[in-house]
Design an enzyme around this catalytic site. Structure first.
Site, short mmCIF file in Angstrom:
data_model
loop_
_atom_site.label_atom_id
_atom_site.label_comp_id
_atom_site.label_asym_id
_atom_site.label_seq_id
_atom_site.Cartn_x
_atom_site.Cartn_y
_atom_site.Cartn_z
N SER A 140 0.84 -1.20 0.00
CA SER A 140 0.00 0.00 0.00
C SER A 140 0.87 1.24 0.00
O SER A 140 2.01 1.22 0.50
CB SER A 140 -0.90 0.00 1.24
OG SER A 140 -1.53 1.26 1.40
N TYR A 154 -3.71 -1.15 10.05
CA TYR A 154 -3.46 -1.40 8.63
C TYR A 154 -2.01 -1.06 8.27
O TYR A 154 -1.32 -1.82 7.58
CB TYR A 154 -4.43 -0.56 7.80
CG TYR A 154 -4.27 -0.65 6.31
CD1 TYR A 154 -4.75 -1.75 5.60
CD2 TYR A 154 -3.65 0.37 5.60
CE1 TYR A 154 -4.61 -1.83 4.22
CE2 TYR A 154 -3.52 0.30 4.21
CZ TYR A 154 -3.99 -0.79 3.54
OH TYR A 154 -3.86 -0.86 2.18
N LYS A 158 0.94 -3.65 6.86
CA LYS A 158 1.58 -3.47 5.56
C LYS A 158 3.09 -3.32 5.70
O LYS A 158 3.86 -3.80 4.86
CB LYS A 158 0.98 -2.26 4.84
CG LYS A 158 -0.46 -2.46 4.38
CD LYS A 158 -0.60 -3.64 3.43
CE LYS A 158 -2.02 -3.78 2.89
NZ LYS A 158 -2.16 -4.95 2.00
N THR A 189 -12.55 -0.38 -4.97
CA THR A 189 -12.96 -1.78 -4.83
C THR A 189 -13.89 -1.89 -3.64
O THR A 189 -14.07 -0.93 -2.88
CB THR A 189 -11.74 -2.70 -4.59
OG1 THR A 189 -11.18 -2.38 -3.31
CG2 THR A 189 -10.68 -2.53 -5.67
#
Length: 244
Positions: A140, A154, A158, A189
Site C-alpha cells: 500500500s 493497517y 503493511k 474496490t
C-alpha cells in the site's frame, strides 16, 4: 502434474483485484488456484468459463487450521505454484489508535501476514528445487512516506509485509526466485466500501489525476512482475499512485 506446468496461486481471488488479475492473465497459466473466503457470482461464472483450469479452494485465513487445510488441498492435487500473488486484507475502518482493540490488530496480522508465512513456507521449497518462482504481495502507499491517520493497524500490517518481502527477496535471490510488492494509492474496490464518502472524495482530490485508481490500473504492474521480463527486479516495492 507436469513439473513444467505454470501454476498461479491467487490468495484472495474473490477480491476485485484478484478477479481482475485472473481475467487478465488466465491464458498464460496451465492452472490457476483461486483461494476465496466467500464465493461470488463473478467467481462462479469465471469457474464455469475456465473449467478445470481454475481450481477453487475455500478458506477463512483468520483460522490457522483452515490455512493448513488450504495448503493440504493444493498438495493433494499435486499442484505446485510457480507464481503466487497475495491480496488478503480485512476491510479498513478508520479509527483512533487508543480505540483499536488488540484483537483487531491480531486478526489483521493473521489474515494478511500469517497466511502468507504459512503458504510460502509450504511452497517455497518446491520453487527452490526448480530454481524458479515469482511472488508478488499487495502492499500500500501507506508504507511510502507519511502514512494517513487513524489506520495504525493497517499501516503496521503493511509494514510487516514489506519487511517480509525484502527479507525473502535477499534470501531467495540466488535460487531464481523473485519477491516484490505493489503499493497503490486508493483503489475503487469493495475493500473501501465501508469508508465514508467524505474520505473517498478527499482521496480523489489528492490524486494528480483527480480520481481513485481502479484494478485495471494495478493489474498490468502485477503481470509484469510475474513475467520473465522482470527477472532482475527483486525486493522492490512498486509505487502506483499516478504521482501522488
Amino acid at each position: 502434474m507436469d513439473d513444467n506446468a505454470n501454476v498461479l496461486l491467487v490468495i484472495g481471488a474473490s477480491s476485485d483485484m484478484g478477479m481482475a488479475l485472473i481475467k487478465s492473465t488466465h491464458q498464460r497459466y496451465d492452472h490457476i488456484i483461486a483461494h476465496y473466503r466467500r464465493m461470488s457470482g463473478e467467481l462462479e461464472e469465471l469457474s464455469r468459463e475456465l473449467q478445470d483450469r481454475l481450481i477453487l479452494i475455500q478458506a477463512d485465513l483468520s483460522r490457522e487450521e483452515e490455512v493448513t487445510h488450504l495448503i493440504d488441498e493444493i498438495r493433494d492435487k499435486q499442484l505446485f505454484p510457480t507464481h503466487i500473488v497475495h491480496f488478503p486484507a480485512p476491510q479498513c475502518n478508520n479509527q483512533r489508535f487508543h480505540k483499536i482493540e488488540w484483537e483487531t490488530i491480531q486478526n489483521e496480522l493473521d489474515i494478511s501476514l500469517r497466511s502468507l508465512v504459512l503458504i510460502l513456507k509450504a511452497f517455497l521449497p518446491a520453487m527452490v528445487r526448480n530454481r524458479a518462482g515469482k511472488i508478488v504481495l499487495m502492499l500500500s502507499f501507506v508504507v511510502n512516506g507519511m502514512p494517513p491517520k487513524y489506520c495504525s493497524n493497517y499501516v503496521v500490517t503493511k509494514y510487516a509485509l514489506l519487511g517480509l518481502m525484502r527479507a525473502l527477496a535477499v534470501e531467495y535471490a540466488d535460487k531464481g526466485i523473485t519477491v516484490n510488492g505493489v503499493s497503490p494509492a486508493w483503489v475503487e474496490t469493495k475493500y473501501i466500501h465501508n469508508m465514508s464518502s467524505v474520505l473517498v472524495e478527499q482521496n480523489k482530490q489528492l490524486s494528480p489525476i483527480g480520481r481513485n485508481l481502479v484494478p485495471a490500473d494495478i493489474v498490468p504492474a502485477i503481470e509484469f512482475l510475474l513475467s520473465g521480463k522482470a527477472g532482475c527486479i527483486n525486493g522492490e516495492n512498486l509505487s502506483i499512485t499516478c504521482g501522488r
